[in-house]
Design a protein around this motif. Structure first.
Motif, PDB file in Angstrom:
ATOM      1  N   THR A 119       7.872   3.503   9.093  1.00 38.16           N
ATOM      2  CA  THR A 119       6.531   3.348   9.661  1.00 38.16           C
ATOM      3  C   THR A 119       6.544   3.199  11.180  1.00 38.16           C
ATOM      4  O   THR A 119       5.483   3.057  11.782  1.00 38.16           O
ATOM      5  N   LEU A 120       7.742   3.215  11.795  1.00 33.25           N
ATOM      6  CA  LEU A 120       7.815   3.100  13.259  1.00 33.25           C
ATOM      7  C   LEU A 120       7.057   4.250  13.923  1.00 33.25           C
ATOM      8  O   LEU A 120       7.119   5.390  13.449  1.00 33.25           O
ATOM      9  N   PRO A 121       6.363   3.970  15.022  1.00 33.86           N
ATOM     10  CA  PRO A 121       5.686   5.057  15.738  1.00 33.86           C
ATOM     11  C   PRO A 121       6.721   5.986  16.387  1.00 33.86           C
ATOM     12  O   PRO A 121       7.878   5.608  16.551  1.00 33.86           O
ATOM     13  N   PRO A 122       6.305   7.193  16.765  1.00 38.85           N
ATOM     14  CA  PRO A 122       7.244   8.115  17.408  1.00 38.85           C
ATOM     15  C   PRO A 122       7.825   7.538  18.704  1.00 38.85           C
ATOM     16  O   PRO A 122       7.144   6.850  19.454  1.00 38.85           O
ATOM     17  N   TRP A 123       9.089   7.831  18.925  1.00 36.50           N
ATOM     18  CA  TRP A 123       9.808   7.397  20.119  1.00 36.50           C
ATOM     19  C   TRP A 123       9.676   8.449  21.213  1.00 36.50           C
ATOM     20  O   TRP A 123       9.252   9.583  20.970  1.00 36.50           O
ATOM     21  N   GLN A 124      10.078   8.078  22.411  1.00 41.70           N
ATOM     22  CA  GLN A 124      10.256   9.062  23.479  1.00 41.70           C
ATOM     23  C   GLN A 124      11.612   9.711  23.183  1.00 41.70           C
ATOM     24  O   GLN A 124      12.631   9.020  23.184  1.00 41.70           O
ATOM     25  N   PRO A 125      11.681  11.017  22.880  1.00 38.79           N
ATOM     26  CA  PRO A 125      12.963  11.610  22.466  1.00 38.79           C
ATOM     27  C   PRO A 125      13.985  11.649  23.593  1.00 38.79           C
ATOM     28  O   PRO A 125      13.644  11.591  24.777  1.00 38.79           O
ATOM     29  N   ALA A 126      15.241  11.760  23.208  1.00 40.61           N
ATOM     30  CA  ALA A 126      16.321  11.939  24.174  1.00 40.61           C
ATOM     31  C   ALA A 126      16.183  13.328  24.791  1.00 40.61           C
ATOM     32  O   ALA A 126      15.631  14.241  24.174  1.00 40.61           O
ATOM     33  N   THR A 127      16.657  13.472  26.015  1.00 44.09           N
ATOM     34  CA  THR A 127      16.595  14.782  26.669  1.00 44.09           C
ATOM     35  C   THR A 127      17.948  15.156  27.244  1.00 44.09           C
ATOM     36  O   THR A 127      18.739  14.298  27.628  1.00 44.09           O
ATOM     37  N   ARG A 128      18.185  16.448  27.278  1.00 42.89           N
ATOM     38  CA  ARG A 128      19.364  17.017  27.931  1.00 42.89           C
ATOM     39  C   ARG A 128      18.854  18.102  28.850  1.00 42.89           C
ATOM     40  O   ARG A 128      18.269  19.083  28.390  1.00 42.89           O
ATOM     41  N   ARG A 129      19.004  17.858  30.143  1.00 45.53           N
ATOM     42  CA  ARG A 129      18.517  18.787  31.176  1.00 45.53           C
ATOM     43  C   ARG A 129      17.026  19.070  30.996  1.00 45.53           C
ATOM     44  O   ARG A 129      16.564  20.201  31.107  1.00 45.53           O
ATOM     45  N   GLY A 130      16.289  18.001  30.648  1.00 45.81           N
ATOM     46  CA  GLY A 130      14.843  18.098  30.515  1.00 45.81           C
ATOM     47  C   GLY A 130      14.351  18.615  29.178  1.00 45.81           C
ATOM     48  O   GLY A 130      13.148  18.678  28.944  1.00 45.81           O
ATOM     49  N   VAL A 131      15.258  18.980  28.286  1.00 40.15           N
ATOM     50  CA  VAL A 131      14.869  19.521  26.981  1.00 40.15           C
ATOM     51  C   VAL A 131      15.128  18.455  25.910  1.00 40.15           C
ATOM     52  O   VAL A 131      16.215  17.881  25.861  1.00 40.15           O
ATOM     53  N   PRO A 132      14.133  18.145  25.053  1.00 39.80           N
ATOM     54  CA  PRO A 132      14.353  17.152  23.996  1.00 39.80           C
ATOM     55  C   PRO A 132      15.473  17.573  23.049  1.00 39.80           C
ATOM     56  O   PRO A 132      15.569  18.741  22.663  1.00 39.80           O
ATOM     57  N   VAL A 133      16.336  16.610  22.710  1.00 40.44           N
ATOM     58  CA  VAL A 133      17.432  16.857  21.770  1.00 40.44           C
ATOM     59  C   VAL A 133      17.449  15.740  20.726  1.00 40.44           C
ATOM     60  O   VAL A 133      17.098  14.594  21.029  1.00 40.44           O
ATOM     61  N   PRO A 134      17.855  16.046  19.479  1.00 43.57           N
ATOM     62  CA  PRO A 134      17.946  15.004  18.460  1.00 43.57           C
ATOM     63  C   PRO A 134      19.164  14.112  18.710  1.00 43.57           C
ATOM     64  O   PRO A 134      20.219  14.594  19.103  1.00 43.57           O
ATOM     65  N   VAL A 135      18.999  12.795  18.487  1.00 46.78           N
ATOM     66  CA  VAL A 135      20.081  11.834  18.714  1.00 46.78           C
ATOM     67  C   VAL A 135      20.071  10.800  17.593  1.00 46.78           C
ATOM     68  O   VAL A 135      19.012  10.321  17.193  1.00 46.78           O
ATOM     69  N   LEU A 136      21.250  10.455  17.108  1.00 46.70           N
ATOM     70  CA  LEU A 136      21.407   9.420  16.099  1.00 46.70           C
ATOM     71  C   LEU A 136      21.321   8.048  16.762  1.00 46.70           C
ATOM     72  O   LEU A 136      21.962   7.808  17.780  1.00 46.70           O
ATOM     73  N   VAL A 137      20.500   7.146  16.204  1.00 48.84           N
ATOM     74  CA  VAL A 137      20.349   5.792  16.745  1.00 48.84           C
ATOM     75  C   VAL A 137      20.596   4.772  15.636  1.00 48.84           C
ATOM     76  O   VAL A 137      20.500   5.093  14.457  1.00 48.84           O
TER      77      VAL A 137
END
Length: 168
Positions: A119-137
């Motif tokens: 139920t957590l709200p969306p996060w600010q995604p990780a970025t690589r060179r300005g492009v959002p990338v998926p990251v394990l947390v």
């Protein structure tokens, strides 16, 4: 005889390799917002320049858990405390994908932690060179039983001395 010497020469280096100790596995790198930096030469393709962030930071996440985590009855009765560690991927859209319990407390607490993380709200995604990338947390979901502890702290006389004869 030549075949024996030849096989002995081949076996000697193999025996030396078999006796060496394996190198210990490196601990995984934990990416945090204050520990991110650009790597020279661009770094690995899957390493982000900026870590994902919960909206409002860690304090806001703590408040979210305080409002939404419902400590199971069995955990209250057993006075279970601690954190359930949940791993999930912050997708390119900021939503948590595929949450799993990495370190649990009880089956009831684990199920509650998964419910709340979903139920957590969306996060600010990780970025690589300005492009959002998926990251394990890793997200620690706290189960502190604050109500039980507060009740015990408010008691004036311990139960054992209150019921003892001659002390009233």
């Amino acid at each position: 005889m030549r075949l024996y010497l030849f096989s002995l020469l081949l076996a000697t280096p193999l025996l030396a390799l078999a006796q060496t100790k394996p190198t210990p596995a490196k601990a995984p790198i934990t990416l945090t917002p204050g520990n991110m930096q650009l790597q020279a030469g661009g770094g690995a393709e899957n390493r982000p320049d900026h870590a994902p962030e919960f909206p409002g930071g860690e304090e806001a996440m703590g408040e979210f858990f305080t409002k939404n985590v419902q400590i199971p009855v069995k955990a209250k009765q057993a006075r279970v405390t601690g954190d359930v560690l949940v791993t999930a991927t912050v997708g390119t859209d900021g939503k948590l994908i595929n949450p799993k319990v990495a370190k649990g407390l009880t089956p009831e607490c684990n199920a509650e932690a998964l419910r709340v993380v979903q139920t957590l709200p969306p996060w600010q995604p990780a970025t690589r060179r300005g492009v959002p990338v998926p990251v394990l947390v890793q997200v620690p979901v706290p189960f502190d039983n604050a109500g039980v502890v507060k009740f015990e702290n408010d008691r004036k006389v311990p139960r054992s001395t209150k019921d003892a004869p001659g002390l009233n």
